[in-house]
Design a protein around this motif. Sequence first.
Motif, short mmCIF file in Angstrom:
data_model
loop_
_atom_site.label_atom_id
_atom_site.label_comp_id
_atom_site.label_asym_id
_atom_site.label_seq_id
_atom_site.Cartn_x
_atom_site.Cartn_y
_atom_site.Cartn_z
N GLY A 73 -1.75 10.23 -6.01
CA GLY A 73 -3.06 10.82 -6.25
C GLY A 73 -4.23 9.87 -6.12
O GLY A 73 -5.30 10.14 -6.64
N LEU A 74 -4.04 8.76 -5.42
CA LEU A 74 -5.11 7.79 -5.23
C LEU A 74 -5.78 8.00 -3.88
O LEU A 74 -5.14 8.37 -2.91
CB LEU A 74 -4.56 6.36 -5.29
N THR A 75 -7.07 7.73 -3.84
CA THR A 75 -7.78 7.78 -2.57
C THR A 75 -7.48 6.50 -1.80
O THR A 75 -6.99 5.51 -2.37
CB THR A 75 -9.30 7.88 -2.78
N ASP A 76 -7.80 6.50 -0.51
CA ASP A 76 -7.62 5.29 0.30
C ASP A 76 -8.47 4.15 -0.26
O ASP A 76 -8.04 2.99 -0.27
CB ASP A 76 -8.00 5.55 1.76
N GLU A 77 -9.66 4.48 -0.76
CA GLU A 77 -10.54 3.46 -1.32
C GLU A 77 -9.94 2.85 -2.60
O GLU A 77 -10.02 1.65 -2.82
CB GLU A 77 -11.93 4.04 -1.62
N GLN A 78 -9.35 3.69 -3.44
CA GLN A 78 -8.73 3.18 -4.66
C GLN A 78 -7.55 2.28 -4.33
O GLN A 78 -7.39 1.21 -4.93
CB GLN A 78 -8.28 4.34 -5.56
N THR A 79 -6.73 2.70 -3.39
CA THR A 79 -5.60 1.88 -2.98
C THR A 79 -6.08 0.55 -2.39
O THR A 79 -5.53 -0.51 -2.71
CB THR A 79 -4.71 2.62 -1.97
N ALA A 80 -7.11 0.59 -1.56
CA ALA A 80 -7.66 -0.63 -0.97
C ALA A 80 -8.18 -1.58 -2.05
O ALA A 80 -7.98 -2.80 -1.95
CB ALA A 80 -8.77 -0.29 0.02
N ALA A 93 0.83 -1.21 0.00
CA ALA A 93 0.00 0.00 0.00
C ALA A 93 0.86 1.26 0.00
O ALA A 93 0.53 2.26 -0.66
CB ALA A 93 -0.95 -0.02 1.19
N ALA A 94 1.99 1.22 0.69
CA ALA A 94 2.87 2.39 0.76
C ALA A 94 3.43 2.77 -0.61
O ALA A 94 3.76 3.94 -0.85
CB ALA A 94 4.02 2.12 1.72
#
Length: 185
Positions: free
Chosen positions: A105-112, A98-99
């Motif tokens: 420029g991604l949201t937490d939701e996009q990364t998840a 994740a790091a």
Amino acid sequence: MAGPAGGVGEKHGPPVADIVDEVERLGPRDVVLVGHSYSGIPVGQAAVRIGDRLDRAVFVDAGVPADGESFVSARWQGPAAMEAELAGNAGYWAPPAAADFEGRGLTDEQTARIMADATPHPGASLRDPAVLGRPLDDLPATYIKCLPDGPEPSDDVARQRLPSLRHEQSISTRAPAPFRAEMDG
């Protein structure tokens, strides 16, 4: 078509054979094959094999095959670093952490979502040498550079592999937001 996982090499096994077999099964003309990262290697090999059915091969921050070379042998950090990474992960190429997505420029939701769908890649397929059968000189290709690690493709891609291709180079210094395309059939 969804790309299957598996190895490539002299046996032209999955995913190269799977891509070619699917094109033959469906019978389309004007095929566009797209490969990102490792999948550029099997996509490039399949593009050579489908002949006049190919309209274009698109490489998105991808490896471009060279006859007899593997993804590992051309990895920008060098083969030893890639082999160490595979050895440290039970023979698999681990998905990004994740790091690794911070500052992109991604949201937490996009990364998840990316992390939920990420799977390790079998190292054996990364080591298999590409088998082209003919030069890539007449392959219609586009290389899209969009990772924020610099505006140009690596020296290996730009100087050793793409100069022989009829290609177009598109460059973006900002990675696009992640997306997922699903196709019927």
